[in-house]
Design a protein around this motif. Sequence first.
Motif, short mmCIF file in Angstrom:
data_model
loop_
_atom_site.label_atom_id
_atom_site.label_comp_id
_atom_site.label_asym_id
_atom_site.label_seq_id
_atom_site.Cartn_x
_atom_site.Cartn_y
_atom_site.Cartn_z
N ASP A 19 165.75 26.28 39.37
CA ASP A 19 165.25 26.93 40.58
C ASP A 19 166.30 26.89 41.69
N GLU A 20 166.96 25.75 41.85
CA GLU A 20 168.01 25.63 42.87
C GLU A 20 169.18 26.57 42.58
N ILE A 21 169.55 26.65 41.32
CA ILE A 21 170.64 27.57 40.95
C ILE A 21 170.26 29.00 41.29
N ARG B 153 168.12 30.03 43.54
CA ARG B 153 168.03 30.24 44.99
C ARG B 153 169.40 30.37 45.64
N HIS B 154 170.35 29.56 45.18
CA HIS B 154 171.68 29.55 45.80
C HIS B 154 172.63 30.58 45.21
N ASN B 155 172.32 31.09 44.03
CA ASN B 155 173.14 32.12 43.37
C ASN B 155 172.23 33.24 42.89
N PRO B 156 171.78 34.10 43.80
CA PRO B 156 170.85 35.16 43.42
C PRO B 156 171.37 36.07 42.30
N SER B 157 172.67 36.14 42.16
CA SER B 157 173.23 36.99 41.09
C SER B 157 172.90 36.45 39.70
N LEU B 158 172.56 35.17 39.60
CA LEU B 158 172.22 34.57 38.31
C LEU B 158 170.73 34.66 37.99
N ARG B 159 169.94 35.11 38.94
CA ARG B 159 168.49 35.14 38.79
C ARG B 159 168.06 35.90 37.53
N GLN C 290 158.03 24.82 37.75
CA GLN C 290 158.97 24.51 38.83
C GLN C 290 159.62 25.76 39.39
N ILE C 291 159.82 26.74 38.55
CA ILE C 291 160.46 27.98 39.01
C ILE C 291 159.46 28.87 39.75
#
Length: 119
Positions: A33-35, A37-43, A111-112
């Motif tokens: 979830d943190e990844i 949020r901080h890297n929207p390109s990976l969503r 969690q996500i």
Amino acid sequence: PTLLSVFCSPKYAMPNSRCLLNEMSAIVGTGIDEIMRHNPSLRNIVLIAIIQVMKRIVFIGKNLTTLEDARDFGIAAPSSSQEASMHVPDLEVARTHLMQYGYNITQLIEQILHNEDHI
């Protein structure tokens, strides 16, 4: 995507391993979830990977159901499948693995999904 494959691997499921017991899946889910949020390109990549793991778990469940039906009703199981020659204790272990896979992926998804940005 490869990281998530541990959630549907017998190598990391009980009784073979205790590494995903308790809240470990939720902890990984929080990190993912943190990844996101901080890297929207990976969503999208992460969401596709999660969907692939869920599809894999469904596939494993369908195969297990087929094998159990073959055993219970005397139906010939597919001979090309390695699982076709499973004995009853092996089916018990496979059932345990499947339950753990489902539990693990739901903890991760919980969690996500608590973050409205990912819904």
